[in-house]
Design a protein around this motif. Sequence first.
Motif, mmCIF file in Angstrom:
data_model
loop_
_atom_site.group_PDB
_atom_site.id
_atom_site.type_symbol
_atom_site.label_atom_id
_atom_site.label_comp_id
_atom_site.label_asym_id
_atom_site.label_seq_id
_atom_site.Cartn_x
_atom_site.Cartn_y
_atom_site.Cartn_z
ATOM 1 N N GLN A 267 5.398 1.992 -5.830
ATOM 2 C CA GLN A 267 6.541 2.753 -5.314
ATOM 3 C C GLN A 267 6.148 3.512 -4.054
ATOM 4 N N ASP A 268 5.390 2.866 -3.173
ATOM 5 C CA ASP A 268 4.874 3.532 -1.976
ATOM 6 C C ASP A 268 5.981 4.082 -1.068
ATOM 7 N N PRO A 269 7.107 3.357 -0.848
ATOM 8 C CA PRO A 269 8.164 3.933 0.000
ATOM 9 C C PRO A 269 8.713 5.255 -0.538
ATOM 10 N N ALA A 270 8.845 5.351 -1.868
ATOM 11 C CA ALA A 270 9.352 6.596 -2.456
ATOM 12 C C ALA A 270 8.329 7.720 -2.292
ATOM 13 N N VAL B 204 15.105 15.837 -2.022
ATOM 14 C CA VAL B 204 15.170 14.393 -2.229
ATOM 15 C C VAL B 204 16.011 14.059 -3.447
ATOM 16 N N LEU B 205 16.852 13.038 -3.296
ATOM 17 C CA LEU B 205 17.611 12.478 -4.408
ATOM 18 C C LEU B 205 17.015 11.107 -4.718
ATOM 19 N N LEU C 76 25.643 16.367 -1.710
ATOM 20 C CA LEU C 76 24.876 15.195 -1.267
ATOM 21 C C LEU C 76 24.263 15.446 0.110
ATOM 22 N N ASP C 77 25.034 16.115 0.970
ATOM 23 C CA ASP C 77 24.598 16.369 2.337
ATOM 24 C C ASP C 77 23.422 17.334 2.386
ATOM 25 N N ARG C 78 23.193 18.086 1.298
ATOM 26 C CA ARG C 78 22.067 19.027 1.258
ATOM 27 C C ARG C 78 20.748 18.304 1.015
ATOM 28 N N PHE C 79 20.819 17.063 0.534
ATOM 29 C CA PHE C 79 19.596 16.297 0.312
ATOM 30 C C PHE C 79 19.179 15.636 1.618
ATOM 31 N N LEU C 80 17.947 15.864 2.019
ATOM 32 C CA LEU C 80 17.441 15.272 3.258
ATOM 33 C C LEU C 80 17.381 13.755 3.133
ATOM 34 N N LEU C 81 16.906 13.273 1.989
ATOM 35 C CA LEU C 81 16.722 11.836 1.785
ATOM 36 C C LEU C 81 17.299 11.399 0.447
ATOM 37 N N PRO D 149 17.119 5.815 4.309
ATOM 38 C CA PRO D 149 17.023 6.911 3.336
ATOM 39 C C PRO D 149 17.658 8.217 3.805
ATOM 40 N N THR D 150 17.733 8.430 5.132
ATOM 41 C CA THR D 150 18.291 9.683 5.637
ATOM 42 C C THR D 150 19.811 9.650 5.711
ATOM 43 N N LEU D 151 20.397 8.478 5.903
ATOM 44 C CA LEU D 151 21.834 8.395 6.179
ATOM 45 C C LEU D 151 22.669 7.776 5.061
ATOM 46 N N ARG D 152 22.056 7.030 4.136
ATOM 47 C CA ARG D 152 22.848 6.251 3.173
ATOM 48 C C ARG D 152 23.761 7.106 2.297
#
Length: 328
Positions: A34-37, A51-52, A175-180, A294-297
């Motif tokens: 899970q390296d990307p996470a 992070v979410l 949701l917008d408060r989560f950076l990623l 991850p930042t915009l989805r």
Amino acid sequence: MSAQHAEIPAETPDSARASLEALRTEIAKAVVGQDPAVTGLVVALLCRGHVLLEGVPGVAKTLLVRALAASLELDTKRVQFTPDLMPSDVTGSLVYDARTSEFSFQPGPVFTNLLLADEINRTPPKTQSSLLEAMEERQVTVDGMPRLLPDPFLVAATQNPVEYEGTYPLPEAQLDRFLLKLTVPLPGRQDEIDVLTRHAEGFNPRDLKAAGVRPVAGPDDLEAARSAVAKTSVSPEITGYVVDICRATRTSPSLTLGVSPRGATALLSTARAWAWLTGRDYVIPDDVKALALPTLRHRVQLRPEAEMEGVTADSVITSVLSHVPVPR
């Protein structure tokens, strides 16, 4: 400067980067593939963001956060979000002390460095919103008195993309408060074989010390890293590129809601952190592309008809990235 202080070497950006890179090795002792996470969580720490984590049950979302905390020498607490959880169960409350005949504040689990908010979409909006002030202002107000949270402070919330019955989807404002928003996928065949092999050899996910996970970085490393990230240069062309990407989402026919200016700021921040982690003191377009999904989805909203046709937020953002001109 006293002799005592002179003996303590200050953290340098290079040593901080090496310490944060060592996190991957430590976390890999407990979590496979899970390296990307892992990278996303480190980026969030550098940007002072939250992070979410989204994934089906059993893909090690909780274990991932626990391993991160164990590798970082940070205080961590876990809250299992349930339908009957009250806001005071998260933030804390005033408790009457019969000995002094006074009310005293009893801090809740939010007073920690790394808060694991497990299955955040299973608690009502009233309790979900109790995290809003903590995430945005890094403080909790009880009885009119603001109380500062420790630094660093990161909320890592998990949610399940299936079993929506009895859940409370997070509102756009939260949701917008989560950076990623990081997706934690099912492992590949070889990774799954490695997971089973570890368990057959006695791995216990509840005992990370026995698995050899040890602290390799601390608050000083984070502070040095954050200072270095803040000095990472951004050219006007890169700033324009970020703005063009976000503006393109607002005119996409598949979306009812595009990325806000706050989302553009978040993308710039995460791109800077990623540039620094990869060893550069300046941002290139590839850094922006690497962190765009991850930042915009979670900052865009699909039209119902587009959703019915199988369009996803990721596919829309990927299409935008392919059409927006890349600066040279």
